[in-house]
Design a protein around this motif. Structure first.
Motif, short mmCIF file in Angstrom:
data_model
loop_
_atom_site.label_atom_id
_atom_site.label_comp_id
_atom_site.label_asym_id
_atom_site.label_seq_id
_atom_site.Cartn_x
_atom_site.Cartn_y
_atom_site.Cartn_z
N GLN A 173 6.08 58.58 25.21
CA GLN A 173 6.46 57.79 24.04
C GLN A 173 6.41 56.29 24.38
O GLN A 173 5.91 55.48 23.60
CB GLN A 173 7.86 58.17 23.56
CG GLN A 173 8.34 57.35 22.35
CD GLN A 173 9.79 57.61 22.00
OE1 GLN A 173 10.40 58.57 22.49
NE2 GLN A 173 10.36 56.75 21.18
N TYR A 174 6.94 55.95 25.54
CA TYR A 174 6.94 54.54 25.94
C TYR A 174 5.52 53.99 26.04
O TYR A 174 5.20 52.93 25.48
CB TYR A 174 7.67 54.37 27.28
CG TYR A 174 7.52 52.96 27.84
CD1 TYR A 174 8.22 51.90 27.27
CD2 TYR A 174 6.68 52.70 28.91
CE1 TYR A 174 8.08 50.60 27.76
CE2 TYR A 174 6.53 51.41 29.42
CZ TYR A 174 7.24 50.37 28.84
OH TYR A 174 7.08 49.09 29.32
N TYR A 175 4.65 54.68 26.76
CA TYR A 175 3.28 54.19 26.90
C TYR A 175 2.59 54.07 25.54
O TYR A 175 1.86 53.12 25.28
CB TYR A 175 2.47 55.12 27.81
CG TYR A 175 2.73 54.90 29.28
CD1 TYR A 175 2.57 53.64 29.86
CD2 TYR A 175 3.12 55.96 30.11
CE1 TYR A 175 2.79 53.44 31.22
CE2 TYR A 175 3.34 55.76 31.47
CZ TYR A 175 3.17 54.50 32.02
OH TYR A 175 3.38 54.30 33.36
N ASN A 176 2.83 55.05 24.67
CA ASN A 176 2.20 55.03 23.35
C ASN A 176 2.72 53.88 22.50
O ASN A 176 1.94 53.22 21.78
CB ASN A 176 2.43 56.37 22.65
CG ASN A 176 1.60 56.51 21.40
OD1 ASN A 176 0.44 56.11 21.34
ND2 ASN A 176 2.19 57.06 20.35
N GLU A 177 4.02 53.63 22.55
CA GLU A 177 4.61 52.53 21.78
C GLU A 177 4.17 51.17 22.27
O GLU A 177 3.71 50.32 21.49
CB GLU A 177 6.14 52.57 21.89
CG GLU A 177 6.85 53.61 21.12
CD GLU A 177 8.34 53.56 21.42
OE1 GLU A 177 9.04 54.42 20.87
OE2 GLU A 177 8.80 52.69 22.19
N TYR A 178 4.33 50.95 23.55
CA TYR A 178 4.22 49.59 24.08
C TYR A 178 2.79 49.07 24.07
O TYR A 178 2.56 47.87 24.11
CB TYR A 178 4.83 49.53 25.48
CG TYR A 178 5.00 48.13 26.01
CD1 TYR A 178 5.54 47.12 25.20
CD2 TYR A 178 4.64 47.79 27.31
CE1 TYR A 178 5.71 45.83 25.67
CE2 TYR A 178 4.80 46.51 27.79
CZ TYR A 178 5.34 45.52 26.96
OH TYR A 178 5.49 44.25 27.44
#
Length: 302
Positions: A173-178
């Protein structure tokens, strides 16, 4: 028990707060984190980005890890080497990068858009050639992707290693968001999961090298003096903790010795033990102001 813990830790947290404010003074960026009320910015309180970027130890160690990785890409390094004053003002460069990351993470949407536009204008002016004749430009989508991936990797690893355990879904989720920030700056084909990040690094390795410029930048980094008490010890702690986050292949390329790896491991253990103190010490920064803008507190989203 919590009251007793507060009293026992108060001297340490006071020192930590003074240390962080000395190294990264608040209020100098001009970024408004308080308005407009209810604007979540680009991520918001339920995002992995707000959680990862709220932890100072992981962010500083992770950012230093990213800088070490970035020295391995000759084209990405050239822009810094030829166009920045890192030799004379590395602290200033770190502060500006910190302000951009904090602003794009936590400010309201209008502020984020202005920050991105400002950086894009700066990037458009940074171009040149490496000593072996390769052209580079700071707005090259591939180079923007490299810089972003090294930073996202460092921040996420710092969070996992020194701050909190997280499930795989949170990591992805973090990689996809940021990646939204990188794409707004012009990056393309930005990895959106941990598996994609690992594959991306593997694909990039044929372009990487450790040369005289890499060594010079690392030498400047290893001598950085933050304007804080016990500057040398602070530097060694965070540089070591940052190096401990490097992938094995990067440690090999950077020619890190067994002694350096041992020192990094010791720094990593120390920083992991100190992370809760940083959390208790830093209660008035951009993260808290962003939650307050949303009518919330950080504790409601832990």
């Amino acid at each position: 028990m919590s009251s007793l813990l507060h009293r026992l830790s108060s001297p340490a947290t006071t020192s930590i707060r003074r240390w962080v404010m000395g190294a990264f003074p608040r209020g100098e960026s001009g970024i408004d984190y308080d308005h407009p009320q209810g604007d979540p910015g680009w991520f918001g309180p339920d995002s992995a980005t707000w959680q990862v970027h709220s932890e100072f130890p992981g962010m500083l160690a992770g950012g230093l890890c990213a800088l070490m990785l970035q020295t391995l890409h000759p084209l990405a390094l050239a822009g810094v080497y030829d166009h920045s004053n890192f030799r004379d003002d590395l602290v200033g460069r770190l502060r500006r990068t910190t302000a951009f990351v904090a602003g794009t993470s936590y400010a309201a949407s209008g502020e984020v858009e202005a920050l991105v536009a400002k950086v894009k204008r700066i990037h458009a002016q940074v171009r040149g050639q490496t000593p072996d004749g390769q052209s580079y430009s700071a707005d090259d989508p591939a180079l923007l992707t490299w810089v972003h991936v090294t930073e996202a990797y460092g921040f996420l690893q710092g969070y996992r290693r020194y701050c909190r355990d997280v499930p795989q879904a949170f990591v992805d989720q973090y990689y996809n968001e940021y990646r939204r920030v990188a794409e707004a700056l012009g990056a393309t084909q930005v990895p959106a999961s941990e598996a994609e990040v690992i594959a991306y690094f593997a694909a990039q390795r044929s372009q990487l090298r450790f040369d005289a410029r890499s060594r010079e930048v690392l030498s400047v980094l290893s001598g950085i003096r933050l304007p804080v008490p016990m500057a040398g010890l602070s530097r060694e702690l965070f540089l070591g903790a940052g190096a401990a986050l490097l992938p094995d292949w990067a440690e090999a390329m950077l020619e890190r010795t067994p002694l350096q790896r041992m020192q990094a491991a010791a720094s990593a253990r120390m920083l992991a033990g100190m992370a809760p103190l940083f959390r208790r010490a830093l209660t008035e920064g951009s993260t808290q102001r962003a939650y307050a803008r949303m009518g919330l507190t950080m504790e409601q989203h832990r």
